[in-house]
Design an enzyme around this catalytic site. Sequence first.
Site, PDB file in Angstrom:
ATOM      1  N   HIS A  64      59.733 -31.858 -17.100  1.00  0.00           N
ATOM      2  CA  HIS A  64      60.833 -30.976 -17.527  1.00  0.00           C
ATOM      3  C   HIS A  64      60.257 -29.677 -18.074  1.00  0.00           C
ATOM      4  CE1 HIS A  64      59.421 -32.755 -21.273  1.00  0.00           C
ATOM      5  NE2 HIS A  64      59.934 -31.715 -21.902  1.00  0.00           N
TER       6      HIS A  64
ATOM      7  N   ASP B  91      61.077 -26.997 -21.384  1.00  0.00           N
ATOM      8  CA  ASP B  91      61.832 -26.994 -22.638  1.00  0.00           C
ATOM      9  C   ASP B  91      62.810 -25.815 -22.603  1.00  0.00           C
ATOM     10  OD1 ASP B  91      60.313 -29.145 -23.409  1.00  0.00           O
ATOM     11  OD2 ASP B  91      58.989 -28.012 -24.732  1.00  0.00           O
TER      12      ASP B  91
ATOM     13  N   HIS C 274      56.163 -29.755 -17.783  1.00  0.00           N
ATOM     14  CA  HIS C 274      55.207 -30.693 -18.372  1.00  0.00           C
ATOM     15  C   HIS C 274      55.793 -32.099 -18.389  1.00  0.00           C
ATOM     16  CE1 HIS C 274      57.693 -28.981 -21.586  1.00  0.00           C
ATOM     17  NE2 HIS C 274      57.480 -30.080 -22.299  1.00  0.00           N
TER      18      HIS C 274
ATOM     19  N   ARG D 114      50.392 -43.053 -28.451  1.00  0.00           N
ATOM     20  CA  ARG D 114      50.385 -41.602 -28.650  1.00  0.00           C
ATOM     21  C   ARG D 114      51.512 -41.243 -29.597  1.00  0.00           C
ATOM     22  NH1 ARG D 114      49.208 -36.530 -26.139  1.00  0.00           N
ATOM     23  NH2 ARG D 114      51.015 -35.128 -26.188  1.00  0.00           N
TER      24      ARG D 114
HETATM   25  C1  LIG Z   1      67.742 -35.197 -20.447  1.00  0.00           C
HETATM   26  C2  LIG Z   1      67.827 -34.408 -21.473  1.00  0.00           C
HETATM   27  C3  LIG Z   1      67.060 -34.576 -22.747  1.00  0.00           C
HETATM   28  C4  LIG Z   1      67.104 -33.191 -23.331  1.00  0.00           C
HETATM   29  C5  LIG Z   1      68.539 -32.820 -23.031  1.00  0.00           C
HETATM   30  C6  LIG Z   1      68.599 -33.129 -21.548  1.00  0.00           C
HETATM   31  O1  LIG Z   1      69.902 -33.292 -21.052  1.00  0.00           O
HETATM   32  C7  LIG Z   1      67.854 -32.011 -20.800  1.00  0.00           C
HETATM   33  C8  LIG Z   1      66.839 -31.281 -21.714  1.00  0.00           C
HETATM   34  C9  LIG Z   1      66.077 -32.272 -22.602  1.00  0.00           C
HETATM   35  C10 LIG Z   1      65.242 -31.615 -23.688  1.00  0.00           C
HETATM   36  C11 LIG Z   1      63.779 -31.369 -23.295  1.00  0.00           C
HETATM   37  C12 LIG Z   1      63.065 -30.684 -24.458  1.00  0.00           C
HETATM   38  C13 LIG Z   1      63.368 -31.332 -25.814  1.00  0.00           C
HETATM   39  O2  LIG Z   1      62.658 -32.560 -25.912  1.00  0.00           O
HETATM   40  C14 LIG Z   1      64.882 -31.608 -25.977  1.00  0.00           C
HETATM   41  C15 LIG Z   1      65.205 -32.060 -27.399  1.00  0.00           C
HETATM   42  C16 LIG Z   1      65.644 -30.395 -25.567  1.00  0.00           C
HETATM   43  O3  LIG Z   1      66.069 -29.511 -26.273  1.00  0.00           O
HETATM   44  O4  LIG Z   1      65.876 -30.422 -24.202  1.00  0.00           O
HETATM   45  C17 LIG Z   1      65.310 -32.555 -24.863  1.00  0.00           C
HETATM   46  C18 LIG Z   1      66.770 -33.041 -24.836  1.00  0.00           C
HETATM   47  C19 LIG Z   1      66.989 -34.357 -25.605  1.00  0.00           C
HETATM   48  O5  LIG Z   1      66.087 -35.193 -25.661  1.00  0.00           O
HETATM   49  O6  LIG Z   1      68.103 -34.528 -26.080  1.00  0.00           O
HETATM   50  O1  LIG Z   2      55.424 -36.019 -26.516  1.00  0.00           O
HETATM   51  C1  LIG Z   2      54.841 -35.094 -25.960  1.00  0.00           C
HETATM   52  O2  LIG Z   2      53.634 -34.926 -26.032  1.00  0.00           O
HETATM   53  C2  LIG Z   2      55.659 -34.074 -25.181  1.00  0.00           C
HETATM   54  C3  LIG Z   2      57.115 -34.421 -25.165  1.00  0.00           C
HETATM   55  C4  LIG Z   2      57.985 -33.312 -24.705  1.00  0.00           C
HETATM   56  O3  LIG Z   2      57.625 -32.573 -23.823  1.00  0.00           O
HETATM   57  C5  LIG Z   2      59.288 -33.122 -25.320  1.00  0.00           C
HETATM   58  O4  LIG Z   2      59.645 -33.896 -26.233  1.00  0.00           O
HETATM   59  O5  LIG Z   2      59.996 -32.171 -24.923  1.00  0.00           O
HETATM   60 FE   LIG Z   3      58.956 -30.888 -23.572  1.00  0.00          FE
END
Ligand SMILES: C=C1C[C@]23C[C@@]1(O)CC[C@H]2[C@@]12CC[C@H](O)[C@@](C)(C(=O)O1)[C@H]2[C@@H]3C(=O)O
Ligand SMILES: O=C(O)CCC(=O)C(=O)O
Ligand SMILES: [Fe+2]
Length: 328
Positions: free
Chosen positions: A200, A202, A257, A267
């Site tokens: 994904h 961020d 990543h 981890r």
């Molecule tokens: C599958 C998902 C988890 C996420 C929200 C989403 O619908 C798509 C973006 C995901 C992500 C990736 C980065 C961060 O870990 C996170 C907190 C964010 O802002 O976007 C996660 C979201 C989540 O885990 O709720």
């Molecule tokens: O846990 C990690 O090292 C990365 C996880 C990550 O990419 C995320 O939480 O968005």
């Molecule tokens: Fe991430």
Amino acid sequence: MVILSKAAIEQFSYVRNKQAAALFPPLIPTVDLSKPDSKHHIIKACEEFGFFKVINHGVPMEFISRLESEATKFFSLPLSEKDKTGQPKPYGYGNKRIGSNGDVGWVEYLLLTANQDPNLATENPENFRDALNNYMAAVKKMACEILERVADGLKIQPRNVLSKLMMDEQSDSVFRLNHYPPCPDVVQSLNGNVIGFGEHTDPQIISVLRSNNTSGLQISLKDGSWISVPPDHHSFFINVGDSLQVMTNGRFKSVKHRVLANSIKSRLSMIYFCGPPLREKIAPLPSLMRGDQQSLYKEFTWFEYKRSAYNSRLADNRLMHFENIAAS
Ligand SMILES: C=C1C[C@]23C[C@@]1(O)CC[C@H]2[C@@]12CC[C@H](O)[C@@](C)(C(=O)O1)[C@H]2[C@@H]3C(=O)O
Ligand SMILES: O=C(O)CCC(=O)C(=O)O
Ligand SMILES: [Fe+2]
């Protein structure tokens, strides 16, 4: 059907990794924040990788170790205790399910808002809360410094044009603790890979990641290949997020990543996602636009982007819906 022995399977994955390493030697850019010229290295790394490692970051090791030990205590609690935190909607304690659209990984986590006192439902949460607040304050300061050097490096003014978004009282920053327990299935799976956290980008401006010394994090290069990021528990890793990609009109790319589970070691990672206030318009910074250059994106607020992102799957290209077709 041919049944492979464990040794044969390991040999396979060794050969694969060896070839990958030979073709793509580890080349994670490292930025020394104590050096005045670091802004140039930051810009280069953001353009080439959307990712870099930070050393001499100024975050006290004591804050890092304290949070690591509190987080380890939290994840060692019985599931019934951790569940008291509440399911992630989006904030809370999550186990294997990531987000609400069907993604899963070999991970448990705590997702918190960074701007309010964390809601922890454990017994005596004071030490944990204290460790979180100290750590987040120090990391936020470092992230602010990095964003100011980004502005300097891009020759844009004022130098807080980016950092003010995450320093705003209403910034929508998020903090995440991820725990990846050792995964016995890793040795049984044919290519040696079990997904801890799927690929994904961020959504935010930048993310500041720190982990213990267990490997697993990988980044995708421009050619689509994956390289492993050697863990370094004394350093931080910065990801360019989708919002910074838009603010630089695509000059920086948000880095794809993922995390692979480890068969032996657990981890633990802690990530501060620097988000702007919900009302903030996310658009290319006017001072970066030359002549008649057009925005590659339609205008949107962080609220609109976040709503759309949280309705997507991890691996989706979230910016696609916001592209300005007329500019391409
Ligand atoms: C599958 C998902 C988890 C996420 C929200 C989403 O619908 C798509 C973006 C995901 C992500 C990736 C980065 C961060 O870990 C996170 C907190 C964010 O802002 O976007 C996660 C979201 C989540 O885990 O709720
Ligand atoms: O846990 C990690 O090292 C990365 C996880 C990550 O990419 C995320 O939480 O968005
Ligand atoms: Fe991430």
